[in-house]
Design a protein around this motif. Sequence first.
Motif, PDB file in Angstrom:
ATOM      1  N   GLY A  66       0.792  -1.225   0.000  1.00  0.00           N
ATOM      2  CA  GLY A  66       0.000   0.000   0.000  1.00  0.00           C
ATOM      3  C   GLY A  66       0.822   1.271   0.000  1.00  0.00           C
ATOM      4  N   LEU A  67       2.147   1.175   0.008  1.00  0.00           N
ATOM      5  CA  LEU A  67       2.979   2.374   0.075  1.00  0.00           C
ATOM      6  C   LEU A  67       3.458   2.820  -1.306  1.00  0.00           C
ATOM      7  CD1 LEU A  67       5.148   1.653   3.262  1.00  0.00           C
ATOM      8  CD2 LEU A  67       2.954   2.842   3.064  1.00  0.00           C
ATOM      9  N   GLU A  68       2.583   2.611  -2.297  1.00  0.00           N
ATOM     10  CA  GLU A  68       2.878   3.072  -3.646  1.00  0.00           C
ATOM     11  C   GLU A  68       1.557   3.476  -4.293  1.00  0.00           C
ATOM     12  OE1 GLU A  68       4.873  -0.235  -5.465  1.00  0.00           O
ATOM     13  OE2 GLU A  68       3.288  -1.615  -4.947  1.00  0.00           O
ATOM     14  N   PRO A  69       1.637   4.398  -5.236  1.00  0.00           N
ATOM     15  CA  PRO A  69       0.404   4.843  -5.901  1.00  0.00           C
ATOM     16  C   PRO A  69      -0.332   3.662  -6.522  1.00  0.00           C
ATOM     17  CG  PRO A  69       2.260   6.273  -6.445  1.00  0.00           C
ATOM     18  CD  PRO A  69       2.815   5.087  -5.711  1.00  0.00           C
ATOM     19  N   PRO A  70      -1.643   3.642  -6.509  1.00  0.00           N
ATOM     20  CA  PRO A  70      -2.534   4.744  -6.138  1.00  0.00           C
ATOM     21  C   PRO A  70      -2.986   4.702  -4.680  1.00  0.00           C
ATOM     22  CG  PRO A  70      -3.832   3.032  -7.171  1.00  0.00           C
ATOM     23  CD  PRO A  70      -2.387   2.543  -7.164  1.00  0.00           C
ATOM     24  N   THR A  71      -2.502   3.768  -3.875  1.00  0.00           N
ATOM     25  CA  THR A  71      -2.983   3.624  -2.491  1.00  0.00           C
ATOM     26  C   THR A  71      -2.083   4.269  -1.465  1.00  0.00           C
ATOM     27  OG1 THR A  71      -1.864   1.497  -2.310  1.00  0.00           O
ATOM     28  CG2 THR A  71      -4.189   1.474  -3.013  1.00  0.00           C
ATOM     29  N   GLY A  72      -0.917   4.754  -1.856  1.00  0.00           N
ATOM     30  CA  GLY A  72      -0.005   5.343  -0.890  1.00  0.00           C
ATOM     31  C   GLY A  72       1.247   5.877  -1.550  1.00  0.00           C
ATOM     32  N   GLN A  73       2.216   6.186  -0.698  1.00  0.00           N
ATOM     33  CA  GLN A  73       3.482   6.713  -1.189  1.00  0.00           C
ATOM     34  C   GLN A  73       4.556   6.484  -0.129  1.00  0.00           C
ATOM     35  OE1 GLN A  73       5.609   7.376  -3.716  1.00  0.00           O
ATOM     36  NE2 GLN A  73       4.049   8.745  -4.539  1.00  0.00           N
ATOM     37  N   PHE A  74       5.770   6.254  -0.590  1.00  0.00           N
ATOM     38  CA  PHE A  74       6.925   6.140   0.285  1.00  0.00           C
ATOM     39  C   PHE A  74       7.853   7.292  -0.061  1.00  0.00           C
ATOM     40  CE2 PHE A  74      10.924   4.398   1.922  1.00  0.00           C
ATOM     41  CZ  PHE A  74      10.496   3.906   3.139  1.00  0.00           C
ATOM     42  N   VAL A  75       8.485   7.887   0.948  1.00  0.00           N
ATOM     43  CA  VAL A  75       9.409   8.991   0.715  1.00  0.00           C
ATOM     44  C   VAL A  75      10.732   8.706   1.404  1.00  0.00           C
ATOM     45  CG1 VAL A  75       7.539  10.692   0.475  1.00  0.00           C
ATOM     46  CG2 VAL A  75       8.641  10.368   2.703  1.00  0.00           C
ATOM     47  N   VAL A  76      11.782   9.275   0.832  1.00  0.00           N
ATOM     48  CA  VAL A  76      13.118   9.200   1.420  1.00  0.00           C
ATOM     49  C   VAL A  76      13.601  10.629   1.620  1.00  0.00           C
ATOM     50  CG1 VAL A  76      15.528   8.521   1.017  1.00  0.00           C
ATOM     51  CG2 VAL A  76      13.674   6.946   0.461  1.00  0.00           C
ATOM     52  N   GLY A  77      14.136  10.873   2.819  1.00  0.00           N
ATOM     53  CA  GLY A  77      14.684  12.182   3.145  1.00  0.00           C
ATOM     54  C   GLY A  77      16.198  12.159   3.085  1.00  0.00           C
ATOM     55  N   ARG A  78      16.740  13.181   2.469  1.00  0.00           N
ATOM     56  CA  ARG A  78      18.198  13.302   2.359  1.00  0.00           C
ATOM     57  C   ARG A  78      18.637  14.606   3.008  1.00  0.00           C
ATOM     58  NH1 ARG A  78      16.609  10.241  -1.805  1.00  0.00           N
ATOM     59  NH2 ARG A  78      17.953   8.447  -2.311  1.00  0.00           N
ATOM     60  N   LEU A  79      19.652  14.507   3.834  1.00  0.00           N
ATOM     61  CA  LEU A  79      20.302  15.668   4.419  1.00  0.00           C
ATOM     62  C   LEU A  79      21.552  15.880   3.597  1.00  0.00           C
ATOM     63  CD1 LEU A  79      20.318  17.832   6.610  1.00  0.00           C
ATOM     64  CD2 LEU A  79      21.512  16.209   8.102  1.00  0.00           C
ATOM     65  N   GLY A  80      21.541  16.941   2.798  1.00  0.00           N
ATOM     66  CA  GLY A  80      22.583  17.060   1.785  1.00  0.00           C
ATOM     67  C   GLY A  80      22.360  15.947   0.780  1.00  0.00           C
ATOM     68  N   ASP A  81      23.378  15.133   0.566  1.00  0.00           N
ATOM     69  CA  ASP A  81      23.267  14.024  -0.384  1.00  0.00           C
ATOM     70  C   ASP A  81      23.025  12.675   0.275  1.00  0.00           C
ATOM     71  OD1 ASP A  81      23.698  15.709  -2.536  1.00  0.00           O
ATOM     72  OD2 ASP A  81      25.877  15.486  -2.431  1.00  0.00           O
ATOM     73  N   GLU A  82      22.973  12.634   1.609  1.00  0.00           N
ATOM     74  CA  GLU A  82      22.890  11.353   2.311  1.00  0.00           C
ATOM     75  C   GLU A  82      21.457  11.003   2.708  1.00  0.00           C
ATOM     76  OE1 GLU A  82      25.230   8.901   5.817  1.00  0.00           O
ATOM     77  OE2 GLU A  82      25.589  11.043   5.601  1.00  0.00           O
ATOM     78  N   ALA A  83      20.999   9.806   2.305  1.00  0.00           N
ATOM     79  CA  ALA A  83      19.659   9.329   2.663  1.00  0.00           C
ATOM     80  C   ALA A  83      19.653   8.932   4.133  1.00  0.00           C
ATOM     81  CB  ALA A  83      19.270   8.148   1.786  1.00  0.00           C
ATOM     82  N   LEU A  84      18.923   9.707   4.956  1.00  0.00           N
ATOM     83  CA  LEU A  84      18.940   9.499   6.404  1.00  0.00           C
ATOM     84  C   LEU A  84      17.554   9.430   7.032  1.00  0.00           C
ATOM     85  CD1 LEU A  84      21.864  11.943   7.306  1.00  0.00           C
ATOM     86  CD2 LEU A  84      21.914   9.434   7.398  1.00  0.00           C
ATOM     87  N   ALA A  85      16.500   9.416   6.229  1.00  0.00           N
ATOM     88  CA  ALA A  85      15.150   9.395   6.786  1.00  0.00           C
ATOM     89  C   ALA A  85      14.189   8.783   5.771  1.00  0.00           C
ATOM     90  CB  ALA A  85      14.698  10.806   7.147  1.00  0.00           C
ATOM     91  N   CYS A  86      13.088   8.251   6.290  1.00  0.00           N
ATOM     92  CA  CYS A  86      12.067   7.692   5.403  1.00  0.00           C
ATOM     93  C   CYS A  86      10.723   7.700   6.104  1.00  0.00           C
ATOM     94  CB  CYS A  86      12.427   6.259   4.983  1.00  0.00           C
ATOM     95  SG  CYS A  86      12.348   5.032   6.309  1.00  0.00           S
ATOM     96  N   GLY A  87       9.698   7.467   5.317  1.00  0.00           N
ATOM     97  CA  GLY A  87       8.358   7.339   5.854  1.00  0.00           C
ATOM     98  C   GLY A  87       7.404   6.947   4.745  1.00  0.00           C
ATOM     99  N   GLY A  88       6.278   6.430   5.160  1.00  0.00           N
ATOM    100  CA  GLY A  88       5.272   6.026   4.197  1.00  0.00           C
ATOM    101  C   GLY A  88       3.898   6.479   4.622  1.00  0.00           C
ATOM    102  N   VAL A  89       3.008   6.519   3.648  1.00  0.00           N
ATOM    103  CA  VAL A  89       1.612   6.838   3.890  1.00  0.00           C
ATOM    104  C   VAL A  89       0.781   5.914   3.023  1.00  0.00           C
ATOM    105  CG1 VAL A  89       1.600   8.692   2.166  1.00  0.00           C
ATOM    106  CG2 VAL A  89      -0.084   8.703   3.985  1.00  0.00           C
TER     107      VAL A  89
END
Length: 174
Positions: A66-89
């Motif tokens: 469910g964390l991909e369209p059309p039922t949701g989405q996943f995101v990745v957060g980057r501080l500068g160039d480094e992937a350091l966070a994530c979350g889904g809806v």
Amino acid sequence: MTTHSEHRTSTPSASTSWTVSPEPFTTGDATRLRRAYYAEVAGRYWKREVTEAEIDQGLLDFPDDGLEPPTGQFVVGRLGDEALACGGVRLLDAVTAELTRVYVDERARGTGGGAALLQALEAESRALGAERVRLDTRSDLVEARALYARHGYSEIPAYNSGPYAEHWFEKRLV
């Protein structure tokens, strides 16, 4: 159809900013972050380090469906160039989205990553048609509970019976 865009938030303590963007939960960065999320929440619950096999099993037991369209989405957060966070809806129904897998690497905590994730996940929820966002969490995840309260989430009665859910929150998006 709504297009997804990057959400930028400046950090309060550094000149580098967070960039949070939709990304399939199967990419290398997303997979590494999901594994780190599970290792932390399971390790805190069990009060010990978690093995790679336990992480593998946990990801099977609690899939990211469910964390991909059309039922949701996943995101990745980057501080500068480094992937350091994530979350889904994911959508629970036509007007209710649920946040899940919200995680900021401990090295980046206190730099605005949690706020940037919530901003992006709320925007993704709106794009999916949600009017409110809900989530559940545990009592021992005090930092998460504080983050949600700081960003307008209020405790509500239980809306699910998840095996680890001890607190339930909601925020109206409209």
